[in-house]
Enzyme design. Structure first.
Site, PDB file in Angstrom:
ATOM      1  N   HIS A  29       1.050  68.321  64.656  1.00 10.46           N
ATOM      2  CA  HIS A  29       1.500  67.741  63.389  1.00 10.46           C
ATOM      3  C   HIS A  29       0.645  66.537  63.012  1.00 10.46           C
ATOM      4  CE1 HIS A  29       4.876  69.813  65.303  1.00 10.46           C
ATOM      5  NE2 HIS A  29       5.340  70.051  64.081  1.00 10.46           N
ATOM      6  N   HIS A 265       1.984  68.929  57.476  1.00  6.15           N
ATOM      7  CA  HIS A 265       3.095  68.544  58.355  1.00  6.15           C
ATOM      8  C   HIS A 265       2.894  69.107  59.756  1.00  6.15           C
ATOM      9  CE1 HIS A 265       7.116  68.151  60.106  1.00  6.15           C
ATOM     10  NE2 HIS A 265       6.888  69.382  60.534  1.00  6.15           N
ATOM     11  N   GLU A 412      31.075  62.165  68.146  1.00 15.33           N
ATOM     12  CA  GLU A 412      30.786  62.499  69.546  1.00 15.33           C
ATOM     13  C   GLU A 412      29.291  62.515  69.839  1.00 15.33           C
ATOM     14  OE1 GLU A 412      32.735  64.199  67.464  1.00 15.33           O
ATOM     15  OE2 GLU A 412      34.723  63.685  68.232  1.00 15.33           O
ATOM     16  N   HIS A 462      41.464  67.617  78.563  1.00 11.31           N
ATOM     17  CA  HIS A 462      42.080  68.722  77.818  1.00 11.31           C
ATOM     18  C   HIS A 462      41.195  69.961  77.997  1.00 11.31           C
ATOM     19  CE1 HIS A 462      43.976  65.159  76.323  1.00 11.31           C
ATOM     20  NE2 HIS A 462      44.819  65.825  75.580  1.00 11.31           N
ATOM     21  N   ASP A 470      48.362  72.595  70.080  1.00 13.28           N
ATOM     22  CA  ASP A 470      47.285  72.305  69.125  1.00 13.28           C
ATOM     23  C   ASP A 470      46.556  73.570  68.678  1.00 13.28           C
ATOM     24  OD1 ASP A 470      47.610  69.608  68.743  1.00 13.28           O
ATOM     25  OD2 ASP A 470      46.294  69.028  70.399  1.00 13.28           O
ATOM     26  N   HIS A 474      41.563  73.676  69.364  1.00 17.06           N
ATOM     27  CA  HIS A 474      41.490  72.613  70.362  1.00 17.06           C
ATOM     28  C   HIS A 474      41.427  73.148  71.798  1.00 17.06           C
ATOM     29  CE1 HIS A 474      42.197  70.059  67.013  1.00 17.06           C
ATOM     30  NE2 HIS A 474      42.428  68.985  67.742  1.00 17.06           N
TER      31      HIS A 474
HETATM   32  C1  LIG Z   1      17.180  68.786  64.951  1.00 18.72           C
HETATM   33  C2  LIG Z   1      15.871  69.304  64.459  1.00 18.72           C
HETATM   34  N1  LIG Z   1      15.858  70.212  63.477  1.00 18.72           N
HETATM   35  C3  LIG Z   1      14.690  70.724  63.047  1.00 18.72           C
HETATM   36  C4  LIG Z   1      13.510  70.352  63.608  1.00 18.72           C
HETATM   37  C5  LIG Z   1      12.202  70.983  63.169  1.00 18.72           C
HETATM   38  N2  LIG Z   1      11.429  70.029  62.385  1.00 18.72           N
HETATM   39  C6  LIG Z   1      10.491  69.267  62.948  1.00 18.72           C
HETATM   40  S1  LIG Z   1       9.803  68.191  61.881  1.00 18.72           S
HETATM   41  C7  LIG Z   1      10.762  68.766  60.605  1.00 18.72           C
HETATM   42  C8  LIG Z   1      10.644  68.170  59.234  1.00 18.72           C
HETATM   43  C9  LIG Z   1      10.658  66.718  59.316  1.00 18.72           C
HETATM   44  O1  LIG Z   1      10.243  66.129  58.152  1.00 18.72           O
HETATM   45  P1  LIG Z   1       9.921  64.595  58.206  1.00 18.72           P
HETATM   46  O2  LIG Z   1      10.865  63.960  59.120  1.00 18.72           O
HETATM   47  O3  LIG Z   1       9.893  64.121  56.824  1.00 18.72           O
HETATM   48  O4  LIG Z   1       8.516  64.533  58.886  1.00 18.72           O
HETATM   49  P2  LIG Z   1       7.101  64.603  58.135  1.00 18.72           P
HETATM   50  O5  LIG Z   1       6.991  65.974  57.560  1.00 18.72           O
HETATM   51  O6  LIG Z   1       7.135  63.562  57.096  1.00 18.72           O
HETATM   52  O7  LIG Z   1       6.124  64.376  59.218  1.00 18.72           O
HETATM   53  C10 LIG Z   1      11.593  69.771  61.046  1.00 18.72           C
HETATM   54  C11 LIG Z   1      12.546  70.497  60.175  1.00 18.72           C
HETATM   55  C12 LIG Z   1      13.573  69.398  64.631  1.00 18.72           C
HETATM   56  N3  LIG Z   1      12.492  68.963  65.266  1.00 18.72           N
HETATM   57  N4  LIG Z   1      14.757  68.876  65.011  1.00 18.72           N
END
Ligand SMILES: Cc1ncc(C[n+]2csc(CCOP(=O)(O)OP(=O)(O)O)c2C)c(N)n1
Ligand SMILES: [Mg+2]
Length: 674
Positions: A29, A265, A412, A462, A470, A474
């Site tokens: 990236h 990206h 949580e 639980h 519940d 639950h």
């Molecule tokens: C919980 C989670 N969901 C999805 C992803 C996959 N993912 C990695 S980066 C990204 C997009 C992130 O965009 P941004 O935070 O704006 O980063 P940028 O493109 O600006 O580098 C996604 C969907 C992940 N790493 N974690």
């Protein structure tokens, strides 16, 4: 004051290194990393306080990255301060290389947290900020007052629901030792952010109690001023929203701009685009893995400053340690991650108690004997019985961290991540409680704790359909099977990645808590009953529980059948065994608080408990798979009585009858096997 031109040159250096590492790996990236380079460079060259000689210095500032996909930015920065070599950077994402695809927790390398699942990283920072406040209040060591926790979040992290919880906690607790930078580049993986978010993020964080500044995130001077102001904020966490340019400085193969483009990206810039970009940033496309001389000088100068800063802080710490030798010795043990010494004889259990109440008795002892323990609950302390701890202390509040209880509110995942962050910070032992069924909301964090080998204690009560009235929402059924998978999954040290214990009665609960507190190498999960449980038979050797599975007192020699269970079902087997014995059946009962631990015992021991070829009857209030491991090698008549539905709404004793969790059904099922 560093020359802005040099700062910009250093940021370009980071951009070149990040883009080159991704290009060489043919994967990764580059875009976000290139946009965020200016902030991280100003932070590391002017503000982040650490000791280049001593990476584990307890009073260091900490930097928690949320978007793990920005690993190339972090590694390139850490390369500038000598934590990674250029060669290691050039080996990004390769087998055996420390420059893993997403950063993995390694303090000696300057990586304070594993990141990748968006959102969790900045919640770790909130936990770390709480730990720093706790340590300041509980040790009096002035170094913890001076520590700043930095977090770096991106659009993805802000979109993740956990950001609401993390921001609420930080705002409510007034964590003014926390500074978060939001890399707001309007671009994410597949779209521009405007397609999925239409919010005033600054206003949102202000409403949650944060101090918010909005700047140009690629302007070193503005970044510097913003950090200065953020450090001066009192009583609130600080957010710096930096408008950053995705892929800053990137050019396409035709030489036109490649900035603000989703394509950067998650893919290498590629061929001529890469070459044009490196040239544009002042690097050599044929030999891009270089640190410019003025950048080397910038960081050499910073290293000298840091030596002085660290020396001054060490002098203050030493003065405190000399005046408080006992506290200093204690603090050293806390940060060494030593398991605390606990006098369990002080833990008195009531007969036939629910294991959640037995856990409260343990927690009460821990509150008295483990001064660096922090216990949390997601608004269920009187039900999950973490109130055993709370009654001996008080909850944190803004400006007062003299207590040791963290009221997380109904959140949580946030709670779990904050506890992980406390553990990452070091010096404290966090535990957190909620209902077992809601462990579903915590799994992503448990997985990260397991991966990072952090000794967080998860207290889940639980534990079965006996939540009863519940109803199925639950009633945990498949949750035990899920968390036990973590016992099968090995960590980087080849050990079970999580210790999962479901004790059979009150006294076995004490042993389970002792095991949890002795386990400083992985997370521990305790799965506890809501309802009262009959004590195991007189003379039971509870210490045997440490082997994960053992023969319960009163078992017969040369048994006709081996009855196996965890948790409260063991007592149901004991009641069923009474009926079987009346019929002349010889019965062995085995309690297995942790099959994962049991499977680590020598084969001869396992055989001595559940011999090959034996007729085995297992009973679990969860999915049958919980005990099906015990059917391997057993006589073919063997079976497991488990639950294969979501459960039902009714008083639990009715459910026991309807679902077959009675002595009579144990008798019936076993008789059919013999
Ligand atoms: C919980 C989670 N969901 C999805 C992803 C996959 N993912 C990695 S980066 C990204 C997009 C992130 O965009 P941004 O935070 O704006 O980063 P940028 O493109 O600006 O580098 C996604 C969907 C992940 N790493 N974690
Ligand atoms: Mg973005």
């Amino acid at each position: 004051m560093n020359d802005i031109k040099v700062l910009n040159h250093a940021a370009d250096n980071i951009r070149i290194l990040a883009a080159s590492a991704v290009e060489k790996a043919k994967s990764g990236h580059p875009g976000g990393a290139m946009g965020g380079a200016d902030f991280i460079n100003v932070l590391y060259s002017e503000y982040l306080n650490y000791d280049p000689e001593n990476p584990t210095w307890v009073g260091r500032d900490r930097f928690y990255l949320d978007p793990g996909h920005m690993a190339p930015m972090l590694y390139s920065q850490l390369c500038l301060i000598g934590k990674y070599s250029l060669e290691e950077l050039a080996n990004l994402r390769q087998w055996g290389s420390p420059t893993t695809g997403h950063p993995e927790f390694d303090i000696t390398r300057g990586v304070e947290n594993t990141s990748g699942p968006l959102g969790q990283g900045h919640a770790f920072a909130v936990g770390a900020a709480i730990a720093a406040k706790f340590l300041a209040a509980h040790t009096g060591n002035p170094t913890f007052e001076k520590e700043t926790i930095y977090a770096y979040i991106s659009d993805g992290g802000v979109q993740e629901e956990i950001s609401q919880g993390a921001a609420r906690i930080a705002g409510t607790l007034g964590l003014d030792n926390l500074i978060m930078f939001y890399d707001s580049n309007d671009i994410q993986l597949s779209t521009e952010t405007k397609e999925v978010m239409n919010e005033d993020t600054a206003m949102k964080y202000r409403a949650l109690g944060w101090d918010v500044q909005e700047i140009n995130g690629n302007d070193a001077a503005q970044i510097r001023t913003a950090i200065e102001k953020a450090k001066a904020v009192k009583g609130k966490p600080a957010l710096i929203i930096g408008k950053c340019i995705m892929g800053k400085g990137a050019l396409k193969d035709d030489g036109s701009s490649y900035e603000r483009n989703c394509k950067t990206h998650g893919a290498p810039l590629g061929g001529d685009a890469f070459k044009n970009t490196v040239k544009n940033l002042g690097g050599d496309p044929e030999n891009p893995f270089q640190i410019f001389d003025d950048v080397k000088a910038l960081y050499a100068k910073r290293a000298e400053e840091l030596k002085k800063i660290a020396a001054e802080r060490y002098a203050e710490e030493k003065a405190w340690a000399t005046a408080n030798p006992e506290k200093a010795a204690q603090q050293a043990d806390w940060f060494a991650g030593k398991a605390p010494k606990i006098d369990w004889s002080k833990c008195v259990q009531k007969d036939n108690d629910a294991t959640r109440s037995a856990s409260a008795a343990c927690l009460s002892v821990l509150a008295e004997q483990v001064p660096n323990m922090i216990c949390a609950s997601a608004d269920l302390s009187n039900s999950d019985k973490t109130d055993g701890f709370l009654k001996k202390t008080h909850a944190f509040k803004a400006g007062d961290f003299s207590g040791a209880f963290f009221q997380a509110g109904v959140a949580e995942l946030t709670m779990a991540c904050c506890c992980i962050g406390m553990s990452l910070h070091g010096g404290v032992i966090p535990a957190c409680g909620t209902f077992f069924v809601f462990s579903d909301y915590m799994k992503p964090a448990v997985r990260m704790a397991a991966l990072m080998e952090l000794p967080v204690k998860f207290v889940w009560t639980h534990d079965a359909f006996r939540v009863g009235e519940d109803g199925p929402t639950h009633e945990p059924v498949e949750q035990e099977a899920q968390i036990r998978l973590m016992e099968k999954l090995k960590n980087h040290h080849g050990e079970n990645s999580c210790l999962v214990l479901r004790p059979a009665d009150a006294k076995e609960t004490t042993v389970a808590w002792a095991m949890a507190m002795e386990n400083m190498r992985t997370p521990t999960a305790l799965i506890l009953s809501r309802q009262n449980i009959q004590n195991l038979p007189e003379g039971n050797d509870y210490e045997q529980a440490r082997k994960g599975g053992y023969i319960v007192a009163g078992s017969d020699e040369n048994p006709d059948v081996v009855l196996v269970a965890t948790g409260s079902e063991v007592s149901t087997l004991v009641a069923g065994a009474e009926l079987l014995r009346k019929d002349g059946v010889k019965v062995r009962i085995v309690s297995v608080p942790s099959e994962g631990v049991f499977r680590c015992q020598p084969a001869a021991y396992q055989q001595s408990i559940v011999p090959a070829g034996a007729k085995v009857f297992g009973m679990t209030a969860g999915l049958p798979v919980n005990l099906q491991g015990f059917l391997i090698g057993a006589a073919p008549e063997s079976k497991v009585w488990g639950l294969e539905s979501f459960g039902f709404s009714a008083p639990y004793k009715v459910l026991d009858e309807k679902l077959g969790y009675t002595a009579e059904n144990v008798y019936k099922q076993v008789k059919a096997m013999l």
